[in-house]
Design a protein around this motif. Structure first.
Motif, PDB file in Angstrom:
ATOM      1  N   GLN A  97       1.217  -1.099  -0.387  1.00  0.00           N
ATOM      2  CA  GLN A  97       0.245   0.666   0.154  1.00  0.00           C
ATOM      3  C   GLN A  97       1.012   1.589   0.218  1.00  0.00           C
ATOM      4  O   GLN A  97       0.528   2.289  -0.261  1.00  0.00           O
ATOM      5  CB  GLN A  97      -0.875  -0.138   0.855  1.00  0.00           C
ATOM      6  N   SER A  98       1.613   1.550   0.712  1.00  0.00           N
ATOM      7  CA  SER A  98       2.913   2.059   0.252  1.00  0.00           C
ATOM      8  C   SER A  98       4.212   2.090   0.521  1.00  0.00           C
ATOM      9  O   SER A  98       4.610   0.709   0.658  1.00  0.00           O
ATOM     10  CB  SER A  98       2.520   2.982   2.085  1.00  0.00           C
ATOM     11  N   TYR A  99       5.092   2.476  -0.484  1.00  0.00           N
ATOM     12  CA  TYR A  99       6.706   2.446   0.005  1.00  0.00           C
ATOM     13  C   TYR A  99       7.657   3.700   0.175  1.00  0.00           C
ATOM     14  O   TYR A  99       7.093   4.610   0.583  1.00  0.00           O
ATOM     15  CB  TYR A  99       6.634   2.090  -1.833  1.00  0.00           C
ATOM     16  N   ALA A 100       9.000   3.478   0.184  1.00  0.00           N
ATOM     17  CA  ALA A 100       9.749   3.849   0.434  1.00  0.00           C
ATOM     18  C   ALA A 100      10.490   4.059  -0.734  1.00  0.00           C
ATOM     19  O   ALA A 100      10.212   4.020  -1.898  1.00  0.00           O
ATOM     20  CB  ALA A 100      10.969   3.504   1.174  1.00  0.00           C
ATOM     21  N   PRO A 101      11.592   5.386  -1.123  1.00  0.00           N
ATOM     22  CA  PRO A 101      12.329   5.946  -1.907  1.00  0.00           C
ATOM     23  C   PRO A 101      12.893   4.739  -2.172  1.00  0.00           C
ATOM     24  O   PRO A 101      13.483   4.540  -1.712  1.00  0.00           O
ATOM     25  CB  PRO A 101      12.515   7.220  -1.566  1.00  0.00           C
ATOM     26  N   ARG A 102      13.429   4.665  -4.041  1.00  0.00           N
ATOM     27  CA  ARG A 102      13.516   4.071  -4.642  1.00  0.00           C
ATOM     28  C   ARG A 102      13.993   2.272  -4.482  1.00  0.00           C
ATOM     29  O   ARG A 102      14.639   1.458  -4.596  1.00  0.00           O
ATOM     30  CB  ARG A 102      15.299   4.391  -4.509  1.00  0.00           C
ATOM     31  N   GLN A 103      12.470   2.185  -3.323  1.00  0.00           N
ATOM     32  CA  GLN A 103      12.001   1.440  -3.660  1.00  0.00           C
ATOM     33  C   GLN A 103      11.102   0.244  -4.449  1.00  0.00           C
ATOM     34  O   GLN A 103      10.459   0.621  -5.431  1.00  0.00           O
ATOM     35  CB  GLN A 103      10.763   0.619  -2.008  1.00  0.00           C
ATOM     36  N   LYS A 104      11.278  -1.029  -4.291  1.00  0.00           N
ATOM     37  CA  LYS A 104      11.302  -1.611  -6.147  1.00  0.00           C
ATOM     38  C   LYS A 104       9.358  -2.073  -5.832  1.00  0.00           C
ATOM     39  O   LYS A 104       9.298  -2.681  -4.642  1.00  0.00           O
ATOM     40  CB  LYS A 104      12.217  -3.162  -5.710  1.00  0.00           C
ATOM     41  N   VAL A 105       8.710  -1.789  -6.302  1.00  0.00           N
ATOM     42  CA  VAL A 105       6.967  -1.617  -6.952  1.00  0.00           C
ATOM     43  C   VAL A 105       6.669  -3.211  -7.686  1.00  0.00           C
ATOM     44  O   VAL A 105       7.734  -3.193  -8.767  1.00  0.00           O
ATOM     45  CB  VAL A 105       6.677  -1.039  -7.215  1.00  0.00           C
ATOM     46  N   ASN A 111      24.023   4.379  -9.166  1.00  0.00           N
ATOM     47  CA  ASN A 111      24.846   5.370  -8.582  1.00  0.00           C
ATOM     48  C   ASN A 111      23.718   6.251  -7.618  1.00  0.00           C
ATOM     49  O   ASN A 111      22.513   6.306  -8.191  1.00  0.00           O
ATOM     50  CB  ASN A 111      25.513   6.587  -9.603  1.00  0.00           C
ATOM     51  N   GLN A 112      23.359   6.290  -6.389  1.00  0.00           N
ATOM     52  CA  GLN A 112      23.090   6.897  -5.140  1.00  0.00           C
ATOM     53  C   GLN A 112      23.062   7.852  -5.324  1.00  0.00           C
ATOM     54  O   GLN A 112      22.766   8.812  -3.770  1.00  0.00           O
ATOM     55  CB  GLN A 112      23.045   5.727  -3.991  1.00  0.00           C
ATOM     56  N   LYS A 113      24.281   8.963  -5.044  1.00  0.00           N
ATOM     57  CA  LYS A 113      24.893  10.299  -4.729  1.00  0.00           C
ATOM     58  C   LYS A 113      24.042  10.805  -5.829  1.00  0.00           C
ATOM     59  O   LYS A 113      23.836  12.114  -5.126  1.00  0.00           O
ATOM     60  CB  LYS A 113      26.682   9.985  -5.027  1.00  0.00           C
ATOM     61  N   ILE A 114      23.077  10.812  -6.436  1.00  0.00           N
ATOM     62  CA  ILE A 114      22.710  11.536  -7.454  1.00  0.00           C
ATOM     63  C   ILE A 114      21.345  11.883  -7.326  1.00  0.00           C
ATOM     64  O   ILE A 114      20.989  10.397  -6.875  1.00  0.00           O
ATOM     65  CB  ILE A 114      22.600  11.414  -9.260  1.00  0.00           C
ATOM     66  N   ALA A 115      20.722  12.844  -6.980  1.00  0.00           N
ATOM     67  CA  ALA A 115      19.085  12.783  -5.962  1.00  0.00           C
ATOM     68  C   ALA A 115      18.339  11.955  -7.849  1.00  0.00           C
ATOM     69  O   ALA A 115      18.542  12.862  -8.970  1.00  0.00           O
ATOM     70  CB  ALA A 115      19.212  14.416  -5.792  1.00  0.00           C
ATOM     71  N   ASP A 116      17.339  10.920  -7.525  1.00  0.00           N
ATOM     72  CA  ASP A 116      17.042  10.521  -8.429  1.00  0.00           C
ATOM     73  C   ASP A 116      15.592  11.661  -8.558  1.00  0.00           C
ATOM     74  O   ASP A 116      14.638  11.069  -7.264  1.00  0.00           O
ATOM     75  CB  ASP A 116      16.460   9.098  -8.004  1.00  0.00           C
ATOM     76  N   LEU A 117      15.068  12.371  -9.212  1.00  0.00           N
ATOM     77  CA  LEU A 117      14.240  13.586  -9.104  1.00  0.00           C
ATOM     78  C   LEU A 117      13.519  12.889 -10.139  1.00  0.00           C
ATOM     79  O   LEU A 117      12.608  14.198 -11.172  1.00  0.00           O
ATOM     80  CB  LEU A 117      15.065  14.522  -9.103  1.00  0.00           C
ATOM     81  N   GLU A 162      22.007  18.351 -11.558  1.00  0.00           N
ATOM     82  CA  GLU A 162      22.197  17.246 -10.694  1.00  0.00           C
ATOM     83  C   GLU A 162      22.890  16.430 -11.675  1.00  0.00           C
ATOM     84  O   GLU A 162      24.216  15.613 -11.528  1.00  0.00           O
ATOM     85  CB  GLU A 162      20.940  16.561 -10.308  1.00  0.00           C
ATOM     86  N   GLN A 163      22.669  16.200 -13.479  1.00  0.00           N
ATOM     87  CA  GLN A 163      22.887  15.753 -14.057  1.00  0.00           C
ATOM     88  C   GLN A 163      24.233  15.635 -14.747  1.00  0.00           C
ATOM     89  O   GLN A 163      24.926  15.233 -15.405  1.00  0.00           O
ATOM     90  CB  GLN A 163      21.243  15.583 -15.045  1.00  0.00           C
ATOM     91  N   ILE A 164      24.327  17.187 -14.844  1.00  0.00           N
ATOM     92  CA  ILE A 164      25.035  18.199 -14.880  1.00  0.00           C
ATOM     93  C   ILE A 164      26.823  17.730 -14.566  1.00  0.00           C
ATOM     94  O   ILE A 164      27.880  17.591 -15.266  1.00  0.00           O
ATOM     95  CB  ILE A 164      25.055  19.777 -15.238  1.00  0.00           C
ATOM     96  N   LYS A 165      26.045  16.978 -12.920  1.00  0.00           N
ATOM     97  CA  LYS A 165      26.955  17.707 -11.854  1.00  0.00           C
ATOM     98  C   LYS A 165      27.705  15.928 -12.420  1.00  0.00           C
ATOM     99  O   LYS A 165      28.573  15.639 -12.189  1.00  0.00           O
ATOM    100  CB  LYS A 165      26.696  17.615 -10.303  1.00  0.00           C
ATOM    101  N   ALA A 166      26.203  15.049 -12.174  1.00  0.00           N
ATOM    102  CA  ALA A 166      27.285  13.353 -12.165  1.00  0.00           C
ATOM    103  C   ALA A 166      27.889  13.366 -14.006  1.00  0.00           C
ATOM    104  O   ALA A 166      28.206  12.315 -14.196  1.00  0.00           O
ATOM    105  CB  ALA A 166      26.133  13.034 -12.148  1.00  0.00           C
ATOM    106  N   GLY A 167      27.322  14.181 -14.764  1.00  0.00           N
ATOM    107  CA  GLY A 167      28.086  13.719 -16.417  1.00  0.00           C
ATOM    108  C   GLY A 167      27.320  13.138 -17.138  1.00  0.00           C
ATOM    109  O   GLY A 167      27.319  12.493 -17.856  1.00  0.00           O
ATOM    110  N   GLN A 168      25.987  13.280 -16.480  1.00  0.00           N
ATOM    111  CA  GLN A 168      24.859  12.070 -16.986  1.00  0.00           C
ATOM    112  C   GLN A 168      23.705  13.257 -18.247  1.00  0.00           C
ATOM    113  O   GLN A 168      23.781  14.411 -17.926  1.00  0.00           O
ATOM    114  CB  GLN A 168      24.408  11.638 -16.711  1.00  0.00           C
ATOM    115  N   GLY A 169      23.543  12.609 -18.771  1.00  0.00           N
ATOM    116  CA  GLY A 169      22.545  12.653 -19.879  1.00  0.00           C
ATOM    117  C   GLY A 169      23.500  13.927 -20.977  1.00  0.00           C
ATOM    118  O   GLY A 169      24.096  14.062 -20.497  1.00  0.00           O
ATOM    119  N   ASN A 170      22.706  14.129 -22.356  1.00  0.00           N
ATOM    120  CA  ASN A 170      22.946  14.852 -23.307  1.00  0.00           C
ATOM    121  C   ASN A 170      22.680  15.797 -22.795  1.00  0.00           C
ATOM    122  O   ASN A 170      21.547  16.841 -23.322  1.00  0.00           O
ATOM    123  CB  ASN A 170      22.243  14.855 -24.820  1.00  0.00           C
ATOM    124  N   HIS A 171      23.051  17.156 -22.518  1.00  0.00           N
ATOM    125  CA  HIS A 171      22.222  18.397 -22.249  1.00  0.00           C
ATOM    126  C   HIS A 171      23.996  19.618 -22.487  1.00  0.00           C
ATOM    127  O   HIS A 171      24.611  19.053 -22.605  1.00  0.00           O
ATOM    128  CB  HIS A 171      22.704  18.635 -20.239  1.00  0.00           C
TER     129      HIS A 171
END
Length: 897
Positions: free
Chosen positions: A446-454, A837-843, A665-674
């Motif tokens: 019925q409820s979950y935690a962030p980053r928990q499997k569903v 990578n759990q350092k980057i905030a998953d937004l 956040e993605q810029i800091k982690a070097g992720q995404g095509n920005h």
């Protein structure tokens, strides 16, 4: 009450007659059925629905979608059309991106990648098969989408339109407020503006924002089209980023609201109670609430008027012979107006449709005194007759029609004279419980935690509770970051059963499927005010052919015409189709007496290149090849333009701010095509040609620059072949750019997006405006490790640069690179149990997207991980089973810290 008493009396008097007064074998009924069958055989109805992952987006997002293409009254998945066109169109009716998807039994899925540099504004996503163009643009899928930009956008606007009367004339004005992302006003800034219609300047001027950041602009009040479809383009200076341009759609009308009245069945007859529906449209094109009275020629009140939903409503009164009636209305702003009602006739028929519970319709027909002749009643849906009957007398009859005779959707009841002339017509929306697809989606908790499997479990059953095999798509979003108005949301029921069959604009179509009694009643009023125009009875019954201009497209056809240099057709000429990439595909054909040729049943990928080579019957190359093209339908006159938001930035504020955090956040982690946007750099001489360059060093700051004028008259198919030997320090190995300093692959950047050689070689050389070569650390260093071997910065043409097109490619051979089948990307969903990578905030806002869920045995399950933020997560599943039954379900669950 008078209306109800009339119906009750009528039904009591003729209820028994209705049971025995029909003869379904009548010639007129047989003729209508026969002609409709002919029409549906030659004009089968196709419809498209796209299920999106979100209702709106920001620059840098990905738009994910699943396509469902159905046909016929039973909504079966379309087995014939094989190619679906999907286009992203801006508010200036310019196609920004377009895809061709291969349909497999009516199903396909795809995506659009939105660059960071995309301007905020109102966009549309349009989808259609080639065959659907025969019905016109009103019947293709066309959905308004708001796209914001908080990355490169530093100026946000809010616009208010007002209409006033001065010296007896209407005056329309726009008040535009300018502010930054924090809401601080741009005061004292110089602004230039142009008022435009169809890319033509109607008026222009200059001004300065006041202390609150407001600019006041007067608009031409006598141009109704401009006030509905125009736009204001402003340029504000002094913001720190040069001149910032904003495009603002105009949504207003001068004068009072437009009010129209519609008699049930199409006619009012004197002496018979009338059911009169109305629709009031405000100055922004949307429905408004009105109230008032209906009075006769003596000024006596005969009925009261009050809207029930979105400017629509209905009232009852009995018109009398020799009298005239008008509606006296009050608008929300306190203004008043009077409108004459349609004049009632002395002869004719009244047609009533009354719901009898949830399973039956009662239809009653009465004829005015002096109206002679028998009549025929026909009920059809999507061109198929489900009910037909004929009266044995010319006065009245009544009948009960079970709803389960019809499929869910719009049913059209038409009253014909015994000679086959249409007399009255009434649309009814049928919700048939027997073709309802029961979808159940359940979560394992019925409820979950962030980053928990569903884990979600899907159970699909028909109305008889039997498991069904179906195809579905699932979108999971964080509703805390993506607020949704379910009344305006894209909805498979609203689109396939309602909007796709009606020609005009429908405001908030999803509202009518929320399951409430009020929505069901309001939907019937909509049926009274909206016309059905899939066909005209006159053309159907008179067997007037409506030839289809566009054939069903199962695959691609490459065709054209071969002529002599003087234009004479080349008969029996040899034409070869060659795959330029590997040369393995080579097929040939001969031209007909008119010089025409065609390669049919071809399927090719989007990046594939061809060469067309032709010779005459004597094997000479002195010929000219002209390829056929099928242009896309016009993107103008968008019927749902009222859905465009005047203040796009504020419409997606909550979502856009989260997107901005994710971006950094993605810029800091070097992720995404920005793209890292720099301040504007002034370039002499090359300024115009390079003004759209995304070179991080600034446009033109490169080791070598080639402009479009340097690439004129190159007949190569691949861009790399045109550039081979022309770029200093660059070689091309099988089309891949490599540096001469060690042979490493160079980074390719196209319009600010990191790309690859395959996409580079898919570009038409005539669409390239500039190529900048970065080879040294001083120029390529800004791209970091990715640019270690150098960078090619390619900028395509936007339409406002000088262009230099070659006049011809030479006789006997032409390169040909058509738009091919797009290969859809796969949605990335992180797996936190795999040490992601759990350092980057998953937004993430689209937490999960899966377009290819199938329910063998009626069941399926999917698994994914929540994003990193708490909130309310919303699951939407849509789809269709093998019998054409449509389903949709919404599930919400909590994610808690």
């Amino acid at each position: 009450m008078a209306y109800k008493r009339f119906i009750a009396g009528l039904l009591l008097a003729i209820g028994v007659i209705g049971v025995y007064s029909f003869n379904s074998d009548d010639d007129i009924i047989a003729r209508v059925q026969r002609q409709l069958d002919k029409w549906t055989d030659s004009n089968p109805v196709e419809k498209v629905h796209l299920h999106f992952d979100k209702p709106y987006y920001t620059a840098g997002d990905d738009i994910w979608f699943k396509a469902y293409v159905i046909t016929g009254p039973l909504h079966r998945l379309q087995p014939d059309s094989g190619i679906l066109n999907v286009e992203l169109i801006d508010e200036q009716d310019s196609i920004k991106q377009n895809l061709k998807l291969q349909l497999h039994n009516g199903l396909a899925y795809g995506d659009f990648a939105l660059p960071d540099t995309l301007h905020e504004g109102n966009y549309r996503i349009r989808a259609y098969t080639q065959y659907m163009l025969n019905a016109g643009s009103d019947y293709i899928f066309d959905k308004a989408i708001s796209i914001g930009n908080v990355i490169t956008n530093k100026v946000f606007t809010k616009t208010t339109f007002t209409t006033t009367t001065q010296n007896g004339r209407d005056v329309v004005s726009a008040d535009i407020n300018y502010a930054d992302a924090s809401g601080t006003a741009y005061s004292g800034n110089a602004v230039s503006y142009s008022v435009m219609l169809n890319n033509t300047v109607v008026a222009k001027g200059r001004g300065v924002t006041d202390a609150k950041g407001n600019l006041h602009i007067n608009l031409p009040a006598d141009n109704a089209v401009l006030l509905k479809q125009g736009r204001i383009v402003t340029g504000i200076a002094g913001t720190g980023d040069g001149t910032v341009h904003k495009s603002i759609p105009i949504h207003t009308m001068a004068g009072y609201a437009d009010v129209q009245f519609f008699a049930e069945g199409g006619n009012m007859i004197n002496g018979f109670p009338a059911r009169m529906a109305f629709k009031a449209i405000g100055t922004d094109g949307l429905g408004i609430a009105i109230k008032g009275t209906v009075t006769n020629s003596k000024g006596e009140e005969v009925a009261q008027i009050a809207t029930s939903h979105l400017g629509m409503g209905a009232f009852d009164f009995t018109p009398e012979s020799g009298d005239a009636y008008k509606a006296n209305m009050s608008y929300p702003d306190g203004s008043k107006a009077s409108v004459a009602l349609p004049k009632a006739a002395d002869k004719g028929y009244v047609l009533r449709v009354i719901e009898q519970g949830k399973s039956q319709l009662r239809i009653a027909i009465a004829a005015a005194k002096g109206t002679t002749g028998r009549f025929v009643l026909v009920g059809q849906s999507a061109g198929k007759v489900y009910y037909s009957a004929k009266s044995t007398s010319g006065d009245t009859f009544s009948t009960i029609v079970p709803k389960n005779k019809f499929p869910s959707g719009i049913a059209q009841f038409t009253l014909f004279s015994e000679s086959g002339e249409p007399l009255n017509e009434r649309l009814v929306f049928i919700q048939n419980p027997e073709d309802k697809l029961n979808l159940l989606v359940t979560a394992d908790n019925q409820s979950y935690a962030p980053r928990q499997k569903v884990k979600l479990n899907i159970d699909a059953r028909d109305n008889g509770d039997k498991p069904v095999v179906g195809s579905f798509s699932i979108a999971v979003t964080d509703e805390s970051k993506v607020p949704i108005d379910e009344n305006t949301e894209n909805n498979i029921f609203a689109n396939l059963l309602l909007s796709s069959d009606l020609k005009g604009y429908i405001e908030q179509p999803a509202y009518y499927f929320n399951g409430s009694e009020e929505a069901h009643a309001d939907l019937d009023v909509l049926m009274l005010t909206q016309g059905y125009h899939r066909f005209e009875w006159k053309n159907v019954l008179n067997d007037t052919p409506s030839p289809n201009q566009y054939a069903v497209q199962k695959s691609f056809t490459i065709s054209g015409r071969v002529t002599t240099p003087s234009g004479a057709p080349v008969a029996n000429g040899k034409v070869e189709l060659i795959n330029f990439d590997d040369g393995l595909l080579k097929v040939d054909t001969v031209t007909d007496p008119n010089g025409r040729f065609a390669f049919t049943d071809v399927i090719y990928a989007d990046s594939l290149k061809f060469v067309i080579q032709a010779r005459n019957a004597k094997n000479k190359r002195d010929v000219v090849i002209k390829m056929d093209t099928v242009p896309p339908p016009s993107a103008s006159n968008y019927k749902n333009i009222a859905d465009f938001a005047s203040n796009t930035g504020s419409a997606v504020t909550i979502y856009a701010q989260n997107s901005k955090q994710l971006y950094f956040e993605q810029i800091k982690a070097g992720q995404g095509n920005h793209v890292i946007s720099l301040r504007e750099v002034l370039i002499r001489e090359k300024r115009i040609a390079l003004k759209h360059s995304a070179n991080l060093n600034g446009p033109g700051n490169a080791d070598q620059v080639l402009l479009s004028k340097d690439l004129v008259n190159y007949g190569c198919v691949r861009l790399s072949d045109c550039l081979q030997g022309r770029l200093l320090g660059v070689l091309f190995n099988n089309g891949v750019p490599v540096t001469t300093r060690g042979g490493g692959r160079m980074l390719v950047v196209i319009d600010g997006m990191y790309s690859d050689a395959a996409f580079m070689n898919s570009l038409n050389i005539n669409d390239v405006q500039s190529i900048e070569v970065l080879r040294n650390i001083g120029t390529a260093g800004i791209y970091g490790g990715r640019g270690a071997n150098g960078v090619l910065v390619i900028t395509t043409k936007r339409g406002d640069e000088p262009t230099y097109y070659p006049q011809q490619f030479g006789r006997g051979i032409v390169p040909y690179h058509p738009k091919g089948i797009y290969k859809s990307r796969i949605f990335y969903s992180p797996k936190y149990d795999a040490k992601t990578n759990q350092k980057i905030a998953d937004l993430r806002t689209t937490v999960f997207w899966k377009p290819d869920v199938v329910t063998p045995g009626g069941k399926a399950s999917v698994e994914y991980f929540n994003a990193g933020s708490p909130g309310t997560y919303r699951v939407v599943i849509e789809g269709i089973d093998s019998e054409g039954n449509i389903g949709r379900q919404v599930l919400r669950y909590k994610v808690l810290n």
